[in-house]
Design an enzyme around this catalytic site. Structure first.
Site, PDB file in Angstrom:
ATOM      1  N   TYR A 155       0.879  -1.166   0.000  1.00 12.52           N
ATOM      2  CA  TYR A 155       0.000   0.000   0.000  1.00 12.52           C
ATOM      3  C   TYR A 155       0.924   1.226   0.000  1.00 12.52           C
ATOM      4  CZ  TYR A 155      -4.227   2.538   1.725  1.00 12.52           C
ATOM      5  OH  TYR A 155      -5.308   3.368   1.896  1.00 12.52           O
ATOM      6  N   LYS A 191      -1.284  -1.401  -4.192  1.00  8.16           N
ATOM      7  CA  LYS A 191      -2.316  -0.374  -4.198  1.00  8.16           C
ATOM      8  C   LYS A 191      -1.604   0.960  -4.192  1.00  8.16           C
ATOM      9  CE  LYS A 191      -5.745   2.301  -2.210  1.00  8.16           C
ATOM     10  NZ  LYS A 191      -6.245   2.964  -1.015  1.00  8.16           N
TER      11      LYS A 191
END
Lengths: 319, 319, 319, 319
Positions: B138, B166
């Site tokens: 992330y 992500k």
């Protein structure tokens, strides 16, 4: 020449070739302008960051701008960067640029000083009122350390202070919101600032910016491959987004030339601007690839790798 | 359930509705999951930043994740955020998430501490080796204050540590370079990490990310209008980029709901997350729009403006 | 005049008074220089950040420096700021300053461009070799956005490139480490760079810097109360740290004048420099308190509050 | 035990020794507490950044705090860090710390999330009202990425929310302004918050902070040489600033141990915390010098250099 409104297309920031004593190599610069025009570009941006404007004395700035204007000879418009810390100093550059025949001006917010949105608005309004040339705001937080607020850009677009924006902020979400606020992909003509031009300086995401409704691009890498960016722009204008994206991918690969100078040994200006200039040397456009002092020059292995990447991208065809 | 590899499509970060005492409102959360599934989403991301994971106690995190997993009931995969400062604390969350039935994990680099690329690599490798679930990195510099280096992401993709990324870094140029390095728009399957999934968290430029070859999107605004993001994704998959861009423009306008809470009075979490949650309340999906303490609640004029924007975007149809 | 080595004492950055058309008010500037000399200062720093150097055109810079040098008339040395983006532009200013009679030069690292320690070292060495005046490095990350590395400063001190450092970095721990490395409180003369001068620009912690072994201070607030800083310096030199600290406390209270301009309406330059200049107006030293365009002027309530603070600090004695 | 008000003196953040499996080595930790008490410290700060709190699981945090409290046995007060992203999570730690016998709490502003001064005020007020222990604000922008506004600290000091501030912001000018606003060097008792304690975390400028009126220091390096910091504090209390400064200089030289881990190979936590812990190992206080995962361990040459520096500073006397 009068600028089209809004200005659109590929408007590269023109590199400034230097000779062995660090002075502007006007013959090489004239050849570079011809190289760009042959590539089909729609305008030229002299004295931008990629032009090493921050490394050029006032005399050198004048020589470079004069050479670009004279060589362009009205075939495309010439924007001139007027890069300095605050309004009084920017105005000196703006008056000089107007006298040398620039068709438009490109100014950042004040830098070095600690500034404020109210002061930034005063800054652009004063430049516009003192020198009657179309004025573009240059949003470049990596250098200026202030991000132009979208609301302020809109206000200055709608009241006619700004003719356009060169967005190099890297804030693609913010750019999208600005474009939508200005009428979106189809509505610029019916929006609140119909003549306002939005140009992206993010050379790796031009297809995306055009899909979002940007008018054009100011690509540093466009010095090396102007025809590639023109093909990308034409594909986008034709609505052929798959082709635009493929051209963009090729240019992304070519952009690897900016990484050949090792981070441990030099700054990002040295490696990226050095790569653009050395590529132009290998393409036979300019005589030398040297960047201005105190930047660090690329070594022979780095230059060799640039040649490989130019060949892989189909830009350099000799063995 | 086993994750598709690469994971693709619309995977919203699921908001966490709270009751009047600040506890997880599991009934509202279950309705939200159904709302998202009805909208056609391809996966769910529980315990992300938009889920207010940083505001939830460990007990509340467990309740929220358990509710999402149970309600999804295998219809789509559920990713679980395991957000904490360093590896030992993240591992506690990861083991808990695995026990609760998550199908994949989403972890940031270490934060609060001063870290290093070598330590970040050790961090992800340890998480992957200790808890055998697909692991997504992330990249969220606005919270973590470190940008994941593209070279490191590639290395961890190629050696199988990471199942995906992500990307909420806002660095669209860097994302494009990563996508090209992984094989580009057409070549993922033939690239060095064929199963690696690239998801953008930049909900305002999803058309651009998909044009560049991203596999999907994790849109906070997708809580409010999941069907809109699914239409955007479907148009992109069909190569209809004009339609994708128009859907994106509508969603950009809807995103104005995040600005109704005045900056002078509250932080960005309060205004953006408060807007998503109050919109869900107005849509009848959740009972209350309150954000977690110490965030500031939106006032009545702000909520009224959200209603207007929901109607303008065609999301709310009642008067 | 030759600079003492190391330079020590109170060396205020001299404000640049402006007339109603924004030009340098040389009569007021000459009175300001006399005010500072009457206060007992040990040197003058013209064309620094507090002098609004970033707002002055080249012509105005020359006028200001010429006025300071002529008025000082050899009674104390005059340092001249040579503030611009990179080496070639700085060299133009440095040659001009030498021609106008400056006794030393003060230069920052390159700014606006993305630079590197190797390039910064080349920058200072080139300035030193091209213009044979003592050279001070100006560490001002709030403007330059690069922190000078202590190791680099030491290297340039030991090889004679630098005559001194003006440290406005706010990194007091780093400054302490540098001072200790240079020999500490008692050992400068026996250290590796016995003539090197360390001046702090942190006007609120001068007692601390002198206790740590700094040679002097470059206080913006010293325009308003030069005698106060001289008393502070003298107390420190006499080893009377309690008296030094009390004088410092009085000056800290006086520094509240820089907060009277509300943050919501103007930038920090406008409020701090505006306060120094308006205080000088109220003291009868200069004719007008206006700052340079595009800064925002202080309003009447702000000016009234400055008067109160001047009286509370014992600087203004009229009612 | 009840905290003195204001708390003053040397309050080191206690390192957390680990065994070979990464668990808290309680025997070593107990020896470390005795080492600090023998050095004469006035309080202990468990679970701070230097304690690697961000690397400890909740179970490990409890073990460490319990060990410190039990070993201190009321001889000096024990502050406990309650470090987590937001109020609900901090409250869990605060309740645990109270149950384990902490005498005071130390909390940062929210981090990871995007916050706001209004939210920060709500955060501290809620912690104070929910857990009835004296509360210290921990200003650590390098980790938290928010600077506590001096006005907010004053407000929370004056209304009794905060018992003190641990200032590790490095903003010595701002700290001086706060101290002056609270009454200055002599006036704390007569100031608006007479019981408020100001502790500096800047271990390289303790003499300066004490000269400015700070009440004490929280020095990471105080793990290694507690007696040195106590001597520094005693000299300052006696008004012998020259002796205080000389002791500080010795400690500045000793601080070079934090640089022995090369920046290219590890993060700043690894090198600084690794140095403190390995120094304690060489001093025979703890069994192992290992830092928590994913930090990088110091190699043998680095450890050897630490030994040299310990000897040069007179801390290690064996050959």
């Amino acid at each position: 020449m009068a600028l089209a409104a809004p200005l659109s297309g590929v408007v590269p920031p023109v590199c400034t070739p230097l000779d062995s004593s660090g002075e502007v190599d006007t013959a090489s610069l004239a050849r570079l302008v011809e190289h760009l025009l042959t590539g089909g570009v729609h305008g030229l941006f002299a004295l931008g960051s990629t032009s090493e404007v921050a490394y050029l004395t006032d005399a050198q700035r004048a020589t470079a701008l004069e050479t670009v204007v004279r060589t362009a000879a009205g075939r495309v418009p010439v924007l001139a960067g007027v890069i300095d810390t605050t309004t009084p100093r920017v105005l000196d550059h703006a008056r000089s640029a107007a006298a040398l025949g620039a068709d438009g001006l490109v100014a950042t917010a004040p830098f070095y000083t600690r500034t404020h949105p109210v002061e930034i608005a005063r800054h652009f309004r004063r430049i516009r009122s003192e020198v009657r040339l179309p004025l573009f705001a240059y949003d470049l937080p990596v250098s200026v350390h202030t991000k132009l607020a979208p609301g302020l850009v809109r206000e200055l677009a709608e009241d006619g202070t700004l003719a356009g924006l060169k967005d190099s902020s890297g804030d693609e979400g913010g750019l999208r919101r600005l474009l939508v606020a200005l009428g979106g992909r189809h509505g610029r003509g019916r929006g609140p600032a119909p003549d306002f031009s939005v140009l992206t300086g993010s050379e790796l995401t031009v297809d995306a910016a055009l899909l979002a409704g940007a008018d054009g691009v100011v690509p540093g890498l466009g010095n090396v491959d102007p025809a590639g960016y023109v093909r990308l722009f034409d594909a986008a204008r034709a609505g052929d987004w798959a082709r635009a994206a493929e051209e963009q991918e090729r240019l992304v690969r070519l952009f690897d030339i900016t990484d050949v100078g090792p981070e441990a040994d030099m700054g990002r200006s040295s490696s990226a601007l050095g790569a653009f200039k050395d590529a132009l040397r290998q393409l036979g456009v300019v005589d030398r690839g040297d960047t201005a002092f105190p930047q660090v020059l690329l070594d022979e292995p780095a230059r060799h790798r640039i040649g490989q990447l130019l060949r892989e991208a189909g830009v350099l065809r000799t063995p």
